[in-house]
Design a protein around this motif. Structure first.
Motif, PDB file in Angstrom:
ATOM      1  N   LEU A  64     -68.006  18.013 -11.640  1.00 22.92           N
ATOM      2  CA  LEU A  64     -68.591  18.299 -10.331  1.00 22.92           C
ATOM      3  C   LEU A  64     -67.883  19.514  -9.725  1.00 22.92           C
ATOM      4  CD1 LEU A  64     -70.549  17.535  -8.043  1.00 22.92           C
ATOM      5  CD2 LEU A  64     -68.705  16.208  -7.045  1.00 22.92           C
ATOM      6  N   LYS A  65     -66.567  19.556  -9.884  1.00 25.53           N
ATOM      7  CA  LYS A  65     -65.816  20.719  -9.368  1.00 25.53           C
ATOM      8  C   LYS A  65     -66.325  21.998 -10.032  1.00 25.53           C
ATOM      9  CE  LYS A  65     -61.664  18.081  -8.394  1.00 25.53           C
ATOM     10  NZ  LYS A  65     -60.504  17.505  -9.065  1.00 25.53           N
ATOM     11  N   LYS A  66     -66.548  21.905 -11.326  1.00 24.35           N
ATOM     12  CA  LYS A  66     -67.069  23.055 -12.078  1.00 24.35           C
ATOM     13  C   LYS A  66     -68.436  23.463 -11.519  1.00 24.35           C
ATOM     14  CE  LYS A  66     -67.525  25.632 -15.901  1.00 24.35           C
ATOM     15  NZ  LYS A  66     -66.764  26.848 -16.038  1.00 24.35           N
ATOM     16  N   ALA A  67     -69.277  22.444 -11.239  1.00 32.65           N
ATOM     17  CA  ALA A  67     -70.619  22.710 -10.705  1.00 32.65           C
ATOM     18  C   ALA A  67     -70.530  23.358  -9.321  1.00 32.65           C
ATOM     19  CB  ALA A  67     -71.424  21.408 -10.645  1.00 32.65           C
ATOM     20  N   ILE A  68     -69.587  22.894  -8.497  1.00 31.90           N
ATOM     21  CA  ILE A  68     -69.437  23.469  -7.152  1.00 31.90           C
ATOM     22  C   ILE A  68     -69.005  24.936  -7.263  1.00 31.90           C
ATOM     23  CG2 ILE A  68     -68.059  23.380  -5.024  1.00 31.90           C
ATOM     24  CD1 ILE A  68     -68.047  20.278  -5.374  1.00 31.90           C
ATOM     25  N   ILE A  69     -68.042  25.193  -8.145  1.00 35.03           N
ATOM     26  CA  ILE A  69     -67.589  26.584  -8.334  1.00 35.03           C
ATOM     27  C   ILE A  69     -68.764  27.453  -8.805  1.00 35.03           C
ATOM     28  CG2 ILE A  69     -66.113  28.080  -9.772  1.00 35.03           C
ATOM     29  CD1 ILE A  69     -64.052  25.718  -9.702  1.00 35.03           C
ATOM     30  N   ASN A  70     -69.562  26.900  -9.739  1.00 33.27           N
ATOM     31  CA  ASN A  70     -70.715  27.660 -10.231  1.00 33.27           C
ATOM     32  C   ASN A  70     -71.721  27.925  -9.112  1.00 33.27           C
ATOM     33  OD1 ASN A  70     -69.729  27.872 -12.795  1.00 33.27           O
ATOM     34  ND2 ASN A  70     -70.943  26.214 -13.649  1.00 33.27           N
ATOM     35  N   ASN A  71     -71.897  26.961  -8.216  1.00 32.46           N
ATOM     36  CA  ASN A  71     -72.811  27.170  -7.087  1.00 32.46           C
ATOM     37  C   ASN A  71     -72.291  28.287  -6.183  1.00 32.46           C
ATOM     38  OD1 ASN A  71     -74.148  24.348  -7.645  1.00 32.46           O
ATOM     39  ND2 ASN A  71     -75.317  25.332  -6.012  1.00 32.46           N
ATOM     40  N   THR A 235     -80.894  26.387 -19.605  1.00 33.68           N
ATOM     41  CA  THR A 235     -79.664  25.955 -20.302  1.00 33.68           C
ATOM     42  C   THR A 235     -79.359  24.470 -20.152  1.00 33.68           C
ATOM     43  OG1 THR A 235     -78.272  26.358 -18.370  1.00 33.68           O
ATOM     44  CG2 THR A 235     -78.578  28.210 -19.884  1.00 33.68           C
ATOM     45  N   GLY A 236     -80.001  23.812 -19.212  1.00 27.03           N
ATOM     46  CA  GLY A 236     -79.687  22.395 -18.960  1.00 27.03           C
ATOM     47  C   GLY A 236     -78.257  22.232 -18.440  1.00 27.03           C
ATOM     48  N   GLY A 237     -77.687  23.331 -17.948  1.00 25.27           N
ATOM     49  CA  GLY A 237     -76.315  23.257 -17.412  1.00 25.27           C
ATOM     50  C   GLY A 237     -75.270  23.647 -18.447  1.00 25.27           C
ATOM     51  N   GLY A 238     -75.679  23.805 -19.675  1.00 23.35           N
ATOM     52  CA  GLY A 238     -74.720  24.097 -20.743  1.00 23.35           C
ATOM     53  C   GLY A 238     -74.635  25.572 -21.034  1.00 23.35           C
ATOM     54  N   PRO A 239     -73.985  25.987 -22.078  1.00 21.00           N
ATOM     55  CA  PRO A 239     -73.183  25.120 -22.939  1.00 21.00           C
ATOM     56  C   PRO A 239     -71.857  24.740 -22.280  1.00 21.00           C
ATOM     57  CG  PRO A 239     -73.174  27.378 -23.743  1.00 21.00           C
ATOM     58  CD  PRO A 239     -74.099  27.357 -22.586  1.00 21.00           C
ATOM     59  N   ALA A 240     -71.474  23.520 -22.531  1.00 22.38           N
ATOM     60  CA  ALA A 240     -70.203  22.984 -22.053  1.00 22.38           C
ATOM     61  C   ALA A 240     -70.060  23.111 -20.538  1.00 22.38           C
ATOM     62  CB  ALA A 240     -69.040  23.685 -22.751  1.00 22.38           C
ATOM     63  N   TYR A 241     -71.126  22.785 -19.818  1.00 25.04           N
ATOM     64  CA  TYR A 241     -71.141  22.797 -18.346  1.00 25.04           C
ATOM     65  C   TYR A 241     -70.937  24.204 -17.773  1.00 25.04           C
ATOM     66  CZ  TYR A 241     -70.725  17.689 -18.550  1.00 25.04           C
ATOM     67  OH  TYR A 241     -70.934  16.347 -18.789  1.00 25.04           O
ATOM     68  N   SER A 242     -71.026  25.236 -18.602  1.00 24.12           N
ATOM     69  CA  SER A 242     -70.729  26.580 -18.101  1.00 24.12           C
ATOM     70  C   SER A 242     -71.762  27.066 -17.099  1.00 24.12           C
ATOM     71  CB  SER A 242     -70.640  27.564 -19.267  1.00 24.12           C
ATOM     72  OG  SER A 242     -71.848  27.561 -19.992  1.00 24.12           O
ATOM     73  N   SER A 243     -72.976  26.520 -17.128  1.00 27.20           N
ATOM     74  CA  SER A 243     -73.961  26.918 -16.124  1.00 27.20           C
ATOM     75  C   SER A 243     -74.374  25.711 -15.271  1.00 27.20           C
ATOM     76  CB  SER A 243     -75.187  27.541 -16.806  1.00 27.20           C
ATOM     77  OG  SER A 243     -75.768  26.620 -17.703  1.00 27.20           O
ATOM     78  N   GLU A 244     -73.564  24.691 -15.295  1.00 22.38           N
ATOM     79  CA  GLU A 244     -73.889  23.482 -14.512  1.00 22.38           C
ATOM     80  C   GLU A 244     -73.824  23.788 -13.018  1.00 22.38           C
ATOM     81  OE1 GLU A 244     -75.533  20.831 -14.786  1.00 22.38           O
ATOM     82  OE2 GLU A 244     -74.202  19.366 -15.687  1.00 22.38           O
ATOM     83  N   VAL A 245     -74.828  23.347 -12.292  1.00 21.18           N
ATOM     84  CA  VAL A 245     -74.824  23.470 -10.830  1.00 21.18           C
ATOM     85  C   VAL A 245     -74.984  22.078 -10.231  1.00 21.18           C
ATOM     86  CG1 VAL A 245     -75.639  25.858 -10.660  1.00 21.18           C
ATOM     87  CG2 VAL A 245     -77.289  24.002 -10.901  1.00 21.18           C
ATOM     88  N   ILE A 246     -74.733  21.983  -8.931  1.00 20.08           N
ATOM     89  CA  ILE A 246     -74.649  20.649  -8.325  1.00 20.08           C
ATOM     90  C   ILE A 246     -75.942  19.849  -8.498  1.00 20.08           C
ATOM     91  CG2 ILE A 246     -74.081  19.362  -6.226  1.00 20.08           C
ATOM     92  CD1 ILE A 246     -72.698  21.890  -5.179  1.00 20.08           C
ATOM     93  N   ALA A 247     -77.094  20.507  -8.261  1.00 17.80           N
ATOM     94  CA  ALA A 247     -78.362  19.761  -8.318  1.00 17.80           C
ATOM     95  C   ALA A 247     -78.646  19.258  -9.736  1.00 17.80           C
ATOM     96  CB  ALA A 247     -79.510  20.631  -7.835  1.00 17.80           C
ATOM     97  N   ASN A 248     -78.312  20.081 -10.728  1.00 20.28           N
ATOM     98  CA  ASN A 248     -78.539  19.673 -12.119  1.00 20.28           C
ATOM     99  C   ASN A 248     -77.625  18.507 -12.485  1.00 20.28           C
ATOM    100  OD1 ASN A 248     -80.037  20.484 -14.575  1.00 20.28           O
ATOM    101  ND2 ASN A 248     -77.972  20.689 -15.410  1.00 20.28           N
ATOM    102  N   TYR A 249     -76.409  18.576 -11.988  1.00 25.37           N
ATOM    103  CA  TYR A 249     -75.450  17.505 -12.262  1.00 25.37           C
ATOM    104  C   TYR A 249     -75.917  16.203 -11.589  1.00 25.37           C
ATOM    105  CZ  TYR A 249     -70.876  15.389 -13.109  1.00 25.37           C
ATOM    106  OH  TYR A 249     -69.863  14.584 -13.557  1.00 25.37           O
ATOM    107  N   MET A 250     -76.425  16.363 -10.387  1.00 26.09           N
ATOM    108  CA  MET A 250     -76.935  15.199  -9.644  1.00 26.09           C
ATOM    109  C   MET A 250     -78.118  14.567 -10.404  1.00 26.09           C
ATOM    110  SD  MET A 250     -78.225  15.108  -5.699  1.00 26.09           S
ATOM    111  CE  MET A 250     -79.832  15.807  -5.956  1.00 26.09           C
ATOM    112  N   TYR A 251     -79.002  15.414 -10.918  1.00 22.47           N
ATOM    113  CA  TYR A 251     -80.153  14.928 -11.697  1.00 22.47           C
ATOM    114  C   TYR A 251     -79.668  14.159 -12.929  1.00 22.47           C
ATOM    115  CZ  TYR A 251     -84.230  15.021 -14.733  1.00 22.47           C
ATOM    116  OH  TYR A 251     -85.244  14.658 -15.580  1.00 22.47           O
ATOM    117  N   SER A 252     -78.683  14.749 -13.603  1.00 22.91           N
ATOM    118  CA  SER A 252     -78.168  14.126 -14.823  1.00 22.91           C
ATOM    119  C   SER A 252     -77.581  12.746 -14.523  1.00 22.91           C
ATOM    120  CB  SER A 252     -77.106  15.037 -15.448  1.00 22.91           C
ATOM    121  OG  SER A 252     -76.425  14.364 -16.460  1.00 22.91           O
ATOM    122  N   GLN A 253     -76.859  12.648 -13.421  1.00 19.39           N
ATOM    123  CA  GLN A 253     -76.269  11.360 -13.061  1.00 19.39           C
ATOM    124  C   GLN A 253     -77.349  10.309 -12.784  1.00 19.39           C
ATOM    125  OE1 GLN A 253     -73.134  10.428 -13.145  1.00 19.39           O
ATOM    126  NE2 GLN A 253     -72.311  12.422 -13.683  1.00 19.39           N
TER     127      GLN A 253
END
Lengths: 291, 442
Positions: A64-71, A235-253
């Motif tokens: 999630l921290k990674k996603a916030i930084i990406n946002n 990218t679906g947030g990948g590879p390795a969460y490198s493009s993960e954003v908060i909304a995508n992470y929320m969807y995945s959860q």
């Protein structure tokens, strides 16, 4: 009963249908989501109250921290690149007398396309076999051999580039609209004073379109929070969460891990973040900013 | 004359309408697929409807992701289709925990379903001692290879790690990729590979022990398995040449790569048989299949990983539960009809796990598929079967195994840290009662 026939009340009759729909489509689900963030609900079955457990888990969640930084990176990227290009192009377009409509349409065109189509176009262009990389390889150049969507170091920027490519035409149109509102006498006076094109832009255009400009900044900041579709498709947030954003992470959860309670907690964070931004802009307006 | 014709037409229309009205509608929400849907309509829906006069089966096709969301919303609201189709036991578990599925025990006993099904497949639908789901299709992972290419180069189909690495070197020296595969469009593809390495390096017994909680996922044998996968994926680029290309290549591309000799082999599920037959079959090359090679002495014998593709359940709040049961019983009781559907997909879809004898296997399917069906029955019958992650992993660790594997491949965390997190998720799932049924191992 007199109040219902009051002239001032009439406006409410027009607002009511939309407000009613919003209440059911946005209001109640939002409130439910706020309540669900304190539960362990898995999308089906019983709902158990677990207090602030989800939030405690949130602060320990490295992805999630990674996603916030990406946002945050996403927001900065959108506040600079598309805004800079759109302002420049809009200003240059004001000087074009013939064919301006063609450019306006050309710039705006990607904005009219569905996100999934935009994504497929760029995915295909960057495809290592069928795309530009494959083409260059066939003529002996090792250029774009690897899709930027699949590299950890470039995936976020590649997705932001595609979304920015679709978005900047919209900015051109709203900046152009603002620029046409500027009184031409100001430019004539500046011409008499010998101002350069840049000086006219800096001291006349930019201050005069400030409400439009600040509005664009506000919507970019707000729209950057729930950014989802381009990331999900490309990218679906990948590879390795490198493009993960908060909304995508929320969807995945919510839809992959069935952790709706936790997902709601992420949604609640997003909600408060947006509220803070809106409140800040409200304060600026109260402080007398012309926005 | 005109009066007679009008009367005749009216009678036909009325009788048709009456028969449609008199039948009770049974709804089935099914994953949509342009190639598959017409066959499902003809050989399942129409065949069932023509076989009896009480119920009218109506299959509603929809894109799977949309379908799952809308079906879940409908079921929360006490509605939804009569027959609930899910992508696997982890979904069944969620619906079952919410009390949304009908207990099928009495029907299974009445119609003898247990005797008609492969035992492990039957037990995959048993939750808290009762049957709640029947597999609509079961599947496994295999290794496909270009037989013509192998024969031309005198390459040996690998059965061990040493042989795999040896032939991989020879394939790469020819400028080809070792395996054709990619995850574009379906990120969970990674779990296919993780499952292969866990089962064929650590061995099915070790995987089974970890699933039932008698062994930790942090055990060195699993660490070594995933280190080997990382080496083959990242350092050696076995799949489509590099990790990045593996991420960029999707279903059509990796089939084309295999068909065009871009790669010599392919690690994939049995759902691909039809696509492979159409792809490489059309290129003039012959394809073959083999069990996945043994990757260590801990997994010496060939095994097939067992898996459930989709499941069928009865909606506890459905409008027509009896009709839904009747449809399921029709499927369970009409082996020939079900095999006829599976035949059209080269046994890649609608492979209901009914017990088959060798004479049941159709002869008008690809010889490779016939061969696979016999071998699969023989080897799994001897107890040599492994476990696919999407059938035996609970939801949270099930997502972790593919989503976070990318983090390992990227070098952001070690395999040990990854498996430490994985164990924590299994502990949580076990504590919450989220684990899935697993057949007892002999």
């Amino acid at each position: 009963m007199k109040i219902f026939s009051n002239k001032n009340f009439v406006a409410w009759y027009f607002v009511f249908p939309v407000a009613f729909i919003h209440l059911f489509v946005i209001g109640i689900p939002s409130l439910a989501s706020l309540a669900l963030c304190l539960t362990d609900w898995r999308g089906l079955g019983e709902i158990n109250y677990i207090g602030f457990e989800n939030f405690i888990e949130l602060f320990d969640d490295r992805y999630l921290k990674k996603a916030i930084i990406n946002n945050v990176i996403w927001t900065i990227a959108f506040l600079t690149v598309p805004v800079g290009i759109a302002l420049t192009c809009a200003y240059l377009l004001t000087g074009i007398k013939r064919g301006q409509m063609f450019f306006r349409l050309a710039f705006f065109f990607p904005y009219m396309l569905a996100s999934v189509i935009n994504c497929q176009i760029w995915k295909y262009l960057f495809h290592p076999i069928h795309g530009l990389g494959g083409f260059f390889e066939r003529i002996g150049w090792d250029f774009l051999a690897v899709s930027p969507f699949t590299m950890k170091s470039t995936s976020l920027f590649a997705v932001a580039f595609v979304d920015g490519w679709h978005f900047w035409g919209f900015l051109v149109v709203i900046y152009l609209t603002g620029m046409y509102q500027v009184d031409n006498h100001l430019y004539e006076a500046a011409d008499i004073e010998g101002a350069t094109k840049f000086q006219k832009f800096r001291y006349i255009t930019l201050p005069m379109i400030r409400p439009v400009f600040v509005f664009s900044i506000m919507i970019i900041i707000i729209w950057s929070v729930p950014v989802f579709d381009y990331v999900y498709i490309l990218t679906g947030g990948g590879p390795a969460y490198s493009s993960e954003v908060i909304a995508n992470y929320m969807y995945s959860q919510a839809f992959e891990r069935f952790d709706v309670g936790y997902s709601s907690a992420i949604g609640t964070l997003m909600f408060f973040y947006v509220m803070i931004i809106v409140a800040l802009f409200g304060l600026f307006r109260k402080a007398g900013w012309d926005i | 004359m005109i009066k007679t014709v009008i009367s005749f037409v009216s009678v036909i229309i009325l009788s048709t309408s009456f028969s449609a009205i008199s039948k009770t509608k049974v709804t089935w929400s099914m994953e949509s697929n342009a190639d598959r849907d017409p066959i499902m309509i003809e050989k399942l829906q129409n065949a069932y409807n023509n076989s009896q006069g009480n119920y009218e089966l109506v299959i509603e096709f929809e894109d799977n992701e949309t379908r799952l969301t809308s079906m879940r919303t409908a079921m929360i609201g006490g509605m939804g289709p009569d027959i609930v189709e899910t992508p696997g036991p982890s979904y069944v578990k969620e619906y079952h925990a919410a009390g949304m599925l009908e207990n099928l025990d009495s029907y299974a006993a009445e119609f003898g379903w247990k005797d008609k099904m492969i035992p492990w497949a039957y037990s995959s639908g048993v939750f808290e001692g009762s049957l709640y789901a029947i597999p609509k299709t079961h599947e496994s992972m295999v290794m496909l290879y270009n037989k013509t290419l192998f024969e031309e180069n005198n390459w040996k189909v690998p059965t061990t790690l040493e042989e795999l690495e040896d032939v991989a070197g020879k394939i790469k020296a020819k400028g080809m990729n070792v395996f054709s595969y990619g995850s574009d469009g379906w990120q969970p593809t990674h779990e296919h590979l993780v499952g292969i390495y866990l089962n064929n390096y650590a061995g099915p017994q070790a995987v089974y022990e970890a699933i039932i909680g008698e062994r930790e996922w942090t055990d060195p044998v699993f660490v070594e398995a995933l280190e080997l996968l990382k080496k083959h994926m990242v350092d050696e680029g076995y799949w489509s040449g590099s990790l990045e290309n593996y991420y960029a290549i999707g279903w059509d591309d990796f089939h084309a790569q295999f068909a065009n000799r871009g790669a010599a082999m392919m690690t994939i599920g049995t759902w691909t048989f039809q696509a492979t037959q159409l792809g490489i079959g059309a290129s003039g090359d012959e394809w073959g299949w083999a069990p996945l090679p043994s990757l260590s002495s801990q997994s010496p014998d060939p095994n097939f990983m067992i898996a459930i593709g989709t499941t069928m359940s009865v909606n506890a709040n459905g409008k027509n539960k009896d009709g839904a049961i009747d449809v399921l019983n029709w499927i369970m009781s009409n082996k020939d009809k079900v095999l006829d559907i599976a035949k059209d997909f080269e046994f890649g879809e609608m492979v209901v796990p009914l017990t088959l004898s060798s004479s049941d296997i159709p002869t008008d399917i690809a010889p490779q598929v016939q061969d696979y069906l016999s071998e699969y029955a023989r080897i799994t019958g001897e107890g040599n079967y492994g476990y696919c992650t999407w059938t035996f992993w609970p939801a949270d660790p099930g997502v972790h195994i593919w989503k976070d594997m990318e983090v390992v491949w990227a070098g952001d965390i070690s395999v040990e840290d990854f498996l430490y997190d994985h164990q924590k998720m299994w502990d949580k799932a076990r504590k919450n009662g989220d684990t899935l049924p697993v057949p007892l191992r002999n």
